[in-house]
Design an enzyme around this catalytic site. Sequence first.
Site: not given
Length: 366
Positions: A14, A16, A48, A101-102, A156, A208
């Site tokens: 995480e 990294t 959407s 949001g998870a 991601d 973040y």
Amino acid sequence: MRWSAPGRVNLIGEHTDYNGGLVLPIAIPQRTTVTATRRDDDLIIARSSHGDPAEVELADVGPGSPSGWTAYVAGVLWALRRDGLAAGGLEVSVDSDVPVGAGLSSSAALECAVALAADDLFDLGLGDSDEGRARLAAACVRAENEVAQAPTGGMDQAASLRCREGHALLLDCRSGATEDVPFALGAHGLTLLVVDTRVQHALGDGQYGSRRAACERAVETLGLDSLRDLEPADLAAVEVRLDEETFRRVRHVVTETDRVRRCAERLRDEDFAAVGDLFVASHASMRDDYEISCDELDVVVEAAVERGALGARMTGGGFGGSAIVLVGADHADGVREAVERGFAERGWGAPGVFEVTASAPARNEP
């Protein structure tokens, strides 16, 4: 025509990715699906089930514009064109079962589904090779960083486009090199649970970015190309050159990259007990050194391990979101009950708990 791309769970590694380190994600079964048609102009029309419809001209797309979820659609087409590719207008309808949001990368799933749609509809020729998919992933990262203005790394998008079913993706974020690491837990009587705390803390606003900025300051102070230049054995020497908080940020990144390396080795050896220990150590580092955990995530990890899980850790950017639990399949129900009880005892809403497997990457859907 339809295209879909998966969310991801990062097994370990995480914060990294933007430090040139190692990550080890899997694609998950939950996917974002886009239905898209090519237009003859540069208009982007996006609809959407999770947001208001929007229209934007490609010429009007740029840093910070458009805002909201449309940035992840329009930004991809903008980034592809900036890369010299002949992308144009699209009509896009979006549906998704990736929890928002998870911490499971719903935004990257959307970007990658749009990128693969554009690749097919504009005959870009990138989706059929790993090298081409790496280029699509880079465009998605640029869309997220510059248009959506989210300072994320590239893990991601790489996971969503480049993972293989039944495998984790060991990605070197400095060199771009990848390796598929077997991750078929069912054959070993194990399962991986995701626990969605359903918490999004206000503390996460800007935090973040502040962690990333701290790493960049450390690199400048130490005269490095990136924190990847450091090994755990180097930490004692650099501690005296950094303030206490910055050093803890650096220590997490350096030790986390080392944990990713060791986790991949233990997976190849099928030493799942050691993998579980690395999960727990990773969570402690994120809780204490990087300070991106929260009470809900800590309770998940503690309750799961006490109930017999091999290991557990938060996954994703932090300040809420999800944790993952490595557990024997015959203990999974007990772990679920222990976590739900831990939340209920504290008066928190029930978490979402579900099993995931290492799944297929972005693809064209029939």
